[in-house]
Structures are given as structure tokens and as C-alpha cells.
Design a protein around this motif. Structure first.
Motif, PDB file in Angstrom:
ATOM      1  N   VAL A  22       0.697  -1.321   0.008  1.00  0.00           N
ATOM      2  CA  VAL A  22       0.195  -0.129  -0.109  1.00  0.00           C
ATOM      3  C   VAL A  22       1.032   1.055   0.490  1.00  0.00           C
ATOM      4  CG1 VAL A  22      -2.043   1.403   1.122  1.00  0.00           C
ATOM      5  CG2 VAL A  22      -1.773  -1.045   1.049  1.00  0.00           C
ATOM      6  N   LEU A  23       1.732   1.229   0.882  1.00  0.00           N
ATOM      7  CA  LEU A  23       3.132   2.401   0.817  1.00  0.00           C
ATOM      8  C   LEU A  23       4.098   2.487  -0.059  1.00  0.00           C
ATOM      9  CD1 LEU A  23       4.311   4.580   2.161  1.00  0.00           C
ATOM     10  CD2 LEU A  23       5.775   3.159   3.217  1.00  0.00           C
ATOM     11  N   GLY A  24       3.997   1.050  -0.797  1.00  0.00           N
ATOM     12  CA  GLY A  24       4.552   1.171  -2.267  1.00  0.00           C
ATOM     13  C   GLY A  24       4.432   2.030  -2.946  1.00  0.00           C
ATOM     14  N   ASP A  25       3.190   1.011  -3.490  1.00  0.00           N
ATOM     15  CA  ASP A  25       2.503   2.225  -4.746  1.00  0.00           C
ATOM     16  C   ASP A  25       2.294   4.201  -4.430  1.00  0.00           C
ATOM     17  OD1 ASP A  25       1.440  -0.400  -5.931  1.00  0.00           O
ATOM     18  OD2 ASP A  25      -0.226  -0.732  -3.937  1.00  0.00           O
ATOM     19  N   ALA A  26       2.098   3.863  -3.334  1.00  0.00           N
ATOM     20  CA  ALA A  26       2.320   5.621  -3.046  1.00  0.00           C
ATOM     21  C   ALA A  26       3.431   6.037  -3.095  1.00  0.00           C
ATOM     22  CB  ALA A  26       1.709   6.305  -1.763  1.00  0.00           C
ATOM     23  N   LEU A  27       3.919   5.199  -2.792  1.00  0.00           N
ATOM     24  CA  LEU A  27       5.791   6.153  -3.566  1.00  0.00           C
ATOM     25  C   LEU A  27       5.921   5.423  -4.593  1.00  0.00           C
ATOM     26  CD1 LEU A  27       7.391   5.202   0.120  1.00  0.00           C
ATOM     27  CD2 LEU A  27       6.657   7.122  -0.278  1.00  0.00           C
ATOM     28  N   GLY A  28       5.474   4.724  -6.072  1.00  0.00           N
ATOM     29  CA  GLY A  28       6.447   4.445  -6.358  1.00  0.00           C
ATOM     30  C   GLY A  28       7.305   3.202  -6.623  1.00  0.00           C
ATOM     31  N   MET A  29       7.146   2.508  -5.693  1.00  0.00           N
ATOM     32  CA  MET A  29       8.350   2.049  -5.602  1.00  0.00           C
ATOM     33  C   MET A  29       7.854   0.649  -5.587  1.00  0.00           C
ATOM     34  SD  MET A  29      10.962   2.122  -1.747  1.00  0.00           S
ATOM     35  CE  MET A  29      11.162   4.154  -2.521  1.00  0.00           C
ATOM     36  N   ASP A  30       9.019  -0.700  -5.410  1.00  0.00           N
ATOM     37  CA  ASP A  30       8.537  -1.974  -5.143  1.00  0.00           C
ATOM     38  C   ASP A  30       9.368  -2.236  -4.072  1.00  0.00           C
ATOM     39  OD1 ASP A  30       8.001  -3.161  -7.390  1.00  0.00           O
ATOM     40  OD2 ASP A  30       9.709  -2.550  -8.409  1.00  0.00           O
ATOM     41  N   LEU A  31       8.536  -1.897  -2.728  1.00  0.00           N
ATOM     42  CA  LEU A  31       8.481  -1.687  -1.207  1.00  0.00           C
ATOM     43  C   LEU A  31       8.777  -3.115  -0.787  1.00  0.00           C
ATOM     44  CD1 LEU A  31       9.972   0.093   0.909  1.00  0.00           C
ATOM     45  CD2 LEU A  31       7.331   0.912   1.367  1.00  0.00           C
ATOM     46  N   GLU A  32      10.024  -3.523  -0.209  1.00  0.00           N
ATOM     47  CA  GLU A  32       9.644  -4.617   1.034  1.00  0.00           C
ATOM     48  C   GLU A  32       9.884  -4.305   2.431  1.00  0.00           C
ATOM     49  OE1 GLU A  32      10.583  -9.705   1.074  1.00  0.00           O
ATOM     50  OE2 GLU A  32      12.576  -8.006   1.254  1.00  0.00           O
ATOM     51  N   LEU A  33       9.114  -4.286   3.199  1.00  0.00           N
ATOM     52  CA  LEU A  33       9.820  -3.310   5.017  1.00  0.00           C
ATOM     53  C   LEU A  33       9.594  -5.564   5.670  1.00  0.00           C
ATOM     54  CD1 LEU A  33       6.904  -1.113   5.342  1.00  0.00           C
ATOM     55  CD2 LEU A  33       9.282  -0.962   4.922  1.00  0.00           C
ATOM     56  N   THR A 182       8.330  -3.787 -12.535  1.00  0.00           N
ATOM     57  CA  THR A 182       8.989  -2.980 -11.321  1.00  0.00           C
ATOM     58  C   THR A 182       8.861  -1.145 -11.616  1.00  0.00           C
ATOM     59  OG1 THR A 182      11.479  -1.941 -11.184  1.00  0.00           O
ATOM     60  CG2 THR A 182      10.818  -1.894 -13.459  1.00  0.00           C
ATOM     61  N   LYS A 183       8.703  -0.835 -10.678  1.00  0.00           N
ATOM     62  CA  LYS A 183       8.379   0.407 -10.198  1.00  0.00           C
ATOM     63  C   LYS A 183       9.067   1.594 -10.391  1.00  0.00           C
ATOM     64  CE  LYS A 183       4.172  -0.577  -7.487  1.00  0.00           C
ATOM     65  NZ  LYS A 183       4.404  -2.092  -7.197  1.00  0.00           N
ATOM     66  N   SER A 184      10.551   1.369 -10.710  1.00  0.00           N
ATOM     67  CA  SER A 184      11.720   2.056 -11.018  1.00  0.00           C
ATOM     68  C   SER A 184      11.827   2.572 -12.143  1.00  0.00           C
ATOM     69  CB  SER A 184      13.081   0.909 -10.395  1.00  0.00           C
ATOM     70  OG  SER A 184      13.967   1.819 -10.753  1.00  0.00           O
ATOM     71  N   THR A 185      12.169   4.266 -11.786  1.00  0.00           N
ATOM     72  CA  THR A 185      12.295   5.211 -12.658  1.00  0.00           C
ATOM     73  C   THR A 185      13.686   5.398 -12.999  1.00  0.00           C
ATOM     74  OG1 THR A 185      12.106   6.423 -12.059  1.00  0.00           O
ATOM     75  CG2 THR A 185       9.834   5.806 -13.288  1.00  0.00           C
ATOM     76  N   ALA A 186      14.547   4.849 -12.094  1.00  0.00           N
ATOM     77  CA  ALA A 186      16.298   5.130 -12.241  1.00  0.00           C
ATOM     78  C   ALA A 186      16.967   4.509 -13.256  1.00  0.00           C
ATOM     79  CB  ALA A 186      17.123   4.693 -10.649  1.00  0.00           C
ATOM     80  N   ALA A 187      17.408   5.418 -14.205  1.00  0.00           N
ATOM     81  CA  ALA A 187      19.061   4.424 -14.545  1.00  0.00           C
ATOM     82  C   ALA A 187      19.229   5.117 -14.619  1.00  0.00           C
ATOM     83  CB  ALA A 187      18.710   5.818 -16.340  1.00  0.00           C
ATOM     84  N   SER A 188      20.296   3.700 -14.722  1.00  0.00           N
ATOM     85  CA  SER A 188      21.753   3.165 -13.846  1.00  0.00           C
ATOM     86  C   SER A 188      22.572   3.979 -14.858  1.00  0.00           C
ATOM     87  CB  SER A 188      22.073   1.533 -13.522  1.00  0.00           C
ATOM     88  OG  SER A 188      23.329   1.539 -13.446  1.00  0.00           O
ATOM     89  N   THR A 189      23.579   3.945 -14.728  1.00  0.00           N
ATOM     90  CA  THR A 189      25.262   4.580 -14.992  1.00  0.00           C
ATOM     91  C   THR A 189      25.643   3.111 -15.228  1.00  0.00           C
ATOM     92  OG1 THR A 189      26.391   5.399 -13.575  1.00  0.00           O
ATOM     93  CG2 THR A 189      25.150   6.914 -14.714  1.00  0.00           C
ATOM     94  N   GLN A 190      25.183   2.004 -14.523  1.00  0.00           N
ATOM     95  CA  GLN A 190      26.708   0.885 -14.950  1.00  0.00           C
ATOM     96  C   GLN A 190      26.908  -0.139 -15.840  1.00  0.00           C
ATOM     97  OE1 GLN A 190      28.943   0.920 -12.184  1.00  0.00           O
ATOM     98  NE2 GLN A 190      28.675   2.678 -11.916  1.00  0.00           N
ATOM     99  N   SER A 191      26.839  -1.092 -15.811  1.00  0.00           N
ATOM    100  CA  SER A 191      26.146  -2.297 -16.631  1.00  0.00           C
ATOM    101  C   SER A 191      25.181  -3.338 -16.861  1.00  0.00           C
ATOM    102  CB  SER A 191      28.358  -3.033 -16.819  1.00  0.00           C
ATOM    103  OG  SER A 191      27.979  -3.638 -16.153  1.00  0.00           O
TER     104      SER A 191
END
Length: 306
Positions: A22-33, A182-191
Motif C-alpha cells: 500500500v505504501l509502495g504504491d503511493a511512493l511508486g516503489m517496489d517496497l519490501e518491509l 518494476t516501479k523503478s524509473t532510475a536509469a543506472s550508469t553501470q553495466s
């Protein structure tokens, strides 16, 4: 709030531990507590967990009253003791001064650190059970974070910039075609980039190796014995993968190393080959579209047997 959750620690925190989605959806995150009341020095942090898409630490501080200075201080104390990337403060209402404090923190920290303020409420229709309603009222300023990223990008190599552009395009395709991945939008600069598997110690990877593009399931707990045990349990059902992928799938226990992996490789391919970018993206998506359902099926079987 207290008519639904009588006690912050005993009721609301434990409810959120079991309902992290529920919190993960609000944050736009694949969240595991993963843990409630984590000891940090002489204090107790409400909740700690993981952003499964980036495998980074998330901490959550709750209160069932309007925000106050005491909880702001606790939030920063817990951040200092756990080194999180995401810091979340939940309360029924935020004083404007505290919302401004979170905005200030977001503006003056790097792009790897994020502060969120989340107002918690509940709604009821007729005689239905109350349903939680979370609203994000403070979050990172994407423009400010982007400026920080652009300043840092000045020192990036051409290959790092190529990875960033490639993963950004791939994640855009994934969000459009396979939003459950995934809900991630972060584009890595790694391989490589990671996608959630469902537990914090195992994750999916998409990577460019020396040989070429790779899709993998990575067993990455801090304990090598745990990784090997999970890997060997998984291999009991390898026939499902063998039928789908044949000789192209590899099972690497990686003797002498901490991690283990199961992977599918494509021969040849370099992120700097711009003309083949669309082809590589198609390969990553089509391969994961076969790889993920089978590995999730095995995961479900293993969990039901535990």
C-alpha cells in the motif's frame, strides 16, 4: 486514525509491515518491509526494508498525530544509524514547517537520497471495513535532483552515459509493456540494472557482460551459505527452465564467491553499438518475458513447500 489503529507501534506499524504494498504504491516503489522496531542505538526505528528495484535501504517513521519536532529528530537519527537511500515519514497531517524541512533536505542532498512525507487517512463506504488512503505531500524535487545528476554526469565516461541512456529507454518500455516488473524509473550508469524478484536477497538482473547482453536471477544475500542453499533448492525445478531455454541457460554456483546466478546470455553486443540498441532492448524484454514467469512459478512452489 486512532479509531482504526489504537496504538502506533502495536497496531499501525505492524499493519504496515504486513501491507507494505500500500505504501509502495503511493511512493511508486517496489517496497519490501522486513523488520519493525529495529534498534538504532538506544532508540527503536519503526520500520526498515528494501527498495527491491535498487536493493537499497528504506526506513519509515510513523506517528498517529500531527507531525512534531520530536519525530523529525528521530527520523534523522535513524537515518544516521542505518544509511538509507529512502526516508519516509508517515502522519495524519503535516505541519507546514515540517513539510518545508523535508523539501529542504531533498534540495540539499544528492540524487541517491530521498525524503518523503506521506499523509495517512482511511475511508469507509457505508458499513465497509476502513480502507487506507495514503497521500504523498513531500517528495524529491525531480528537477533539482536532475540538476545534481547533470552536474555529476560531466565526469561520466562516454560508456557510462551510454548505459544511462540505454537503461532509461529500456525502463520506459518496461513501464509501458510490463508495469508489474518494476516501479523503478532510475536509469543506472553501470553495466547492469536490477528488477525485484519478491525477496530482498534475490533479484533479477539485466546486464551487458564482456560476452554480450544477459538476463539473470541473482542470489545475493550477505551469507554465501544462504545463497548456495537457495540456489540448490531452485535447481530442484530446473527442468522447467531447461525445457524453455535449453542449452542457452546456465546455472552458476560461482565456487569461491559469495553469490550464485542463473542466467541466459546473448552472444555479442555492446552498449556503444547505437545502431543495435532497439534490437538489444527487444532481446532483453522478450527474454525476461519468458524467464520471469517460470522463475516466479518456481518461487511460488518453493514458498508453498516451506
Amino acid at each position: 486514525m486512532r479509531s482504526i489503529w489504537k496504538h502506533e507501534a502495536h497496531d499501525f506499524t505492524l499493519w504496515l509491515l504486513e501491507n507494505a504494498d500500500v505504501l509502495g504504491d503511493a511512493l511508486g516503489m517496489d517496497l519490501e518491509l522486513t523488520e519493525a522496531e529495529r534498534r538504532v542505538g538506544g532508540f527503536a526505528l519503526d520500520l526498515i526494508g528494501t527498495d527491491l528495484a535498487t536493493n537499497t535501504v528504506v526506513i519509515v517513521e510513523n506517528q498517529l498525530e500531527q507531525t512534531d519536532h520530536s519525530h523529525l529528530g528521530q527520523l534523522l537519527t535513524y537515518a544516521g544509524g542505518t544509511d538509507p537511500s529512502t526516508i519516509v515519514w508517515c502522519a495524519p497531517s503535516f505541519r507546514e514547517e515540517h513539510r518545508a524541512a523535508l523539501d529542504w533536505l531533498n534540495e540539499h542532498t544528492d540524487e541517491e537520497t530521498r525524503f518523503f512525507g506521506v499523509e495517512i487517512a482511511a475511508v469507509r463506504i457505508d458499513e465497509s471495513r476502513p480502507a487506507p488512503l495514503f497521500r504523498v505531500v513531500a517528495k524529491p524535487n525531480d528537477w533539482t535532483k536532475q540538476l545534481h545528476t547533470e552536474r555529476a554526469a560531466v565526469s561520466l565516461s562516454p560508456k557510462s552515459l551510454a548505459y544511462q541512456g540505454f537503461w532509461s529507454e529500456l525502463l520506459t518500455r518496461i513501464r509501458s509493456e510490463h508495469p508489474a516488473w518494476t516501479k523503478s524509473t532510475a536509469a543506472s550508469t553501470q553495466s547492469w540494472i536490477t528488477l525485484p524478484y519478491g525477496t530482498s536477497n534475490i533479484w533479477y538482473g539485466m546486464a551487458f557482460t564482456i560476452a554480450g547482453p544477459r538476463v539473470e536471477l541473482y542470489f545475493g544475500a550477505s551469507d554465501a551459505a544462504v545463497n548456495l542453499a537457495e540456489f540448490e533448492r531452485f535447481l530442484e525445478y530446473r527442468e522447467l527452465l531447461d525445457v524453455e531455454f535449453g542449452e542457452s541457460i546456465k546455472y552458476d554456483a560461482l565456487p569461491g564467491k559469495k553469490a550464485c546466478r542463473i542466467h541466459v546470455d546473448r552472444l555479442h553486443g555492446d552498449v556503444l553499438d547505437v545502431d543495435s540498441r532497439a534490437d538489444y532492448i527487444d532481446w532483453f524484454i522478450s527474454t525476461m518475458a519468458k524467464f520471469r514467469p517460470i522463475t516466479q512459478q518456481i518461487r511460488a512452489t518453493l514458498e508453498s513447500a516451506s
